[in-house]
Write a protein that holds these residues in place. Sequence first.
Motif, short mmCIF file in Angstrom:
data_model
loop_
_atom_site.label_atom_id
_atom_site.label_comp_id
_atom_site.label_asym_id
_atom_site.label_seq_id
_atom_site.Cartn_x
_atom_site.Cartn_y
_atom_site.Cartn_z
N ALA A 1 0.97 -1.19 0.12
CA ALA A 1 0.48 0.14 -0.05
C ALA A 1 1.08 1.09 0.16
O ALA A 1 0.26 2.32 -0.56
N ALA A 2 1.79 1.37 0.85
CA ALA A 2 2.79 2.75 0.72
C ALA A 2 3.54 2.36 -0.66
O ALA A 2 4.33 3.58 -1.17
N THR A 3 3.78 1.81 -0.97
CA THR A 3 4.60 1.74 -2.21
C THR A 3 3.37 2.29 -3.31
O THR A 3 3.85 2.51 -4.50
N VAL A 4 2.45 1.84 -3.50
CA VAL A 4 1.22 2.41 -3.68
C VAL A 4 0.73 2.83 -4.48
O VAL A 4 0.78 5.21 -5.22
N LEU A 5 0.88 4.15 -2.75
CA LEU A 5 0.06 5.57 -2.45
C LEU A 5 1.39 6.30 -2.80
O LEU A 5 1.10 7.08 -3.79
N THR A 6 2.94 5.66 -3.08
CA THR A 6 3.83 6.74 -3.09
C THR A 6 4.22 7.07 -4.74
O THR A 6 4.58 8.49 -4.62
N ARG A 7 3.60 6.42 -5.15
CA ARG A 7 3.56 5.89 -6.21
C ARG A 7 2.13 7.04 -7.08
O ARG A 7 2.46 7.96 -7.96
N ILE A 8 1.32 6.66 -6.71
CA ILE A 8 -0.05 7.48 -7.32
C ILE A 8 0.49 8.87 -6.73
O ILE A 8 -0.16 10.13 -7.94
N ALA A 9 0.35 9.75 -5.57
CA ALA A 9 0.75 10.54 -5.03
C ALA A 9 2.14 11.45 -6.26
O ALA A 9 1.89 12.67 -6.20
#
Length: 101
Positions: free
Chosen positions: A16-24
């Motif tokens: 989740a942290a990886t995906v959210l970082t990329r989306i952000a």
Amino acid sequence: MTLDPNVFLAIVAMAAATVLTRIAGLVLIRFIAIGPQQKRALEAIPPAVLMAVIAPTALATGPAETLATLATAIAATRLPLLAAVAIGVFVVAIGRAMIGG
């Protein structure tokens, strides 16, 4: 094989942290004007990360790995990242065959 709930939770949290970082990053970059200096800085990140990952191996192993690290560093200044990695793999394979290891 059993799955520890804490391990599963840690994996889900990291994903989740990886995906959210990329989306952000994709959302925020729309609001930033990138000039030539910023573009050069962003282009320097992949080779820097590559060297940070392989430098400990170069310093802790044999001469074939050290030579491959040097070849990869030189290649990363001129070639795409994948080509630099391929050169490093090729050099370490040849080095191990010739030197041993």
